[in-house]
Enzyme design. Structure first.
Site, short mmCIF file in Angstrom:
data_model
loop_
_atom_site.label_atom_id
_atom_site.label_comp_id
_atom_site.label_asym_id
_atom_site.label_seq_id
_atom_site.Cartn_x
_atom_site.Cartn_y
_atom_site.Cartn_z
N TYR A 44 -1.60 -1.25 10.46
CA TYR A 44 -1.78 -1.60 9.06
C TYR A 44 -0.40 -0.85 8.22
O TYR A 44 0.03 -1.85 7.39
CB TYR A 44 -2.95 -0.91 8.50
CG TYR A 44 -3.14 -1.19 6.98
CD1 TYR A 44 -3.77 -2.21 6.39
CD2 TYR A 44 -2.84 0.11 5.88
CE1 TYR A 44 -3.94 -2.48 5.01
CE2 TYR A 44 -3.17 -0.24 4.79
CZ TYR A 44 -3.61 -1.37 4.09
OH TYR A 44 -3.76 -1.40 2.78
N SER A 98 0.89 -1.18 0.04
CA SER A 98 0.07 0.03 0.02
C SER A 98 0.75 1.19 -0.19
O SER A 98 2.00 1.13 0.56
CB SER A 98 -0.74 0.02 1.00
OG SER A 98 -1.37 1.35 1.34
#
Length: 249
Positions: free
Chosen positions: A153, A140
Site C-alpha cells: 500500500y 496517503s
C-alpha cells in the site's frame, strides 16, 4: 466553497466508499456536476442526495483494474457532462499483510488498483480535460511514512505522488494541473471500537487532536480543482491534522 465549481463536471472514482462519498458531496456542494464511480458498490443514495439538493449527479460502474475500463469510464463521464473539468483518483484498497508472506500476485493487485488505475484514468482524462482542468490523486501519509504490514500500500501511494509530479510536468504545457492529497487517519463508523488503541494514540499525538473527516479531504480536493489553485501543480497536499509534524525521535 459554495459556487466555486459551478458549471464544472467532476469524476470521483471509488465514490461508494466513505472517503469517495465525502469527496463527491464536497464537489456537489461547490456546484459541480458529479460523476460518481463505483466498481461493485452502490452509489444510488449518493446520487439521490445530490440531486435532491438541486445538483446534478450520475453513477457509473467500471472495473479500474482494466485499462479499457478506465478509458471507457472517463469517456462516458465526459459524454454525460458534456465536458470534464476535474478527476479525483480515489479508488483503491488497503489490505494488511507482512512482506514475508506477501505474494507477487497480491502485490500486483494492490499496485494495479491503487496506482495503475490512476495512471490510466489520468491518461484518458488528459485527452478531454480543457486548459485549467485538474487531476487529483488520493495518496496517503503512508506514501512517505511506512507502516508494518502496509508495504504494498505504501509503495503504491509513494508512486502516486511521483506520478502526479511527472504528469504535472508533462501535461502542464496543456494547462492541465495534477496534484495529490495525502490524508492521515480518516474516521469511519466503528473505528474507535475496532482499533481503540490506534485512535487514542492518534488523537493524543495529532496537534489538532482529532481524526480526519471525509469532508476534510474533499475540501482539499475542491480547492485543488478550483481557480484558487490555478498555479498549483505537482504538489502533495498533506491533510493529516498535523500528525506529520510530530518528531519521530
Amino acid at each position: 466553497m459554495a459556487g466555486l465549481l459551478t458549471g464544472k463536471v467532476a469524476l470521483v472514482t471509488g465514490a461508494s466508499g466513505l472517503l469517495g462519498h465525502g469527496i463527491a458531496l464536497c464537489f456537489a456542494r461547490a456546484g459541480a456536476a458529479v460523476v460518481a464511480h463505483t466498481r461493485r458498490g452502490d452509489v444510488t443514495a449518493l446520487v439521490s442526495r445530490i440531486t435532491a439538493a438541486g445538483g446534478r449527479a450520475v453513477g457509473l460502474r467500471a472495473d479500474l483494474s482494466e485499462e479499457d475500463e478506465c478509458h471507457r469510464l472517463v469517456h462516458e463521464a465526459a459524454e454525460w457532462g458534456g465536458r470534464l473539468d476535474a478527476v479525483v483518483n480515489n479508488a483503491g484498497v488497503q489490505p494488511v499483510q507482512d512482506l514475508a508472506s506477501l505474494t507477487a500476485a497480491r502485490w500486483r493487485a494492490v499496485v494495479d488498483l491503487n496506482l495503475t488505475s490512476a495512471f490510466c484514468c489520468t491518461q484518458a482524462a488528459a485527452a478531454v480535460l480543457p486548459a485549467g482542468g485538474s487531476v487529483t490523486h488520493i495518496a496517503s501519509i503512508e506514501g512517505t511514512h511506512p507502516a508494518a504490514g502496509h508495504a504494498h500500500y505504501s509503495a503504491s501511494k509513494a508512486a502516486l505522488i511521483m506520478h502526479a509530479r511527472s504528469a504535472a510536468l508533462e501535461y502542464g504545457p496543456r494547462g492541465i494541473r495534477v496534484n495529490t492529497v495525502s490524508p492521515g487517519l480518516v474516521d469511519r463508523p466503528g473505528l474507535a471500537d475496532d482499533w481503540p488503541e490506534g485512535v487514542d494514540r492518534w488523537t493524543r499525538s495529532a496537534p489538532l487532536g482529532r481524526l480526519g473527516r471525509p469532508e476534510d479531504v474533499g475540501d482539499a480536493c475542491v480547492f485543488l480543482a478550483s481557480p484558487m489553485a490555478s498555479w498549483v501543480t505537482g504538489n502533495n497536499l498533506v491533510v493529516d491534522g498535523g500528525i506529520s509534524a510530530r518528531p519521530t525521535w
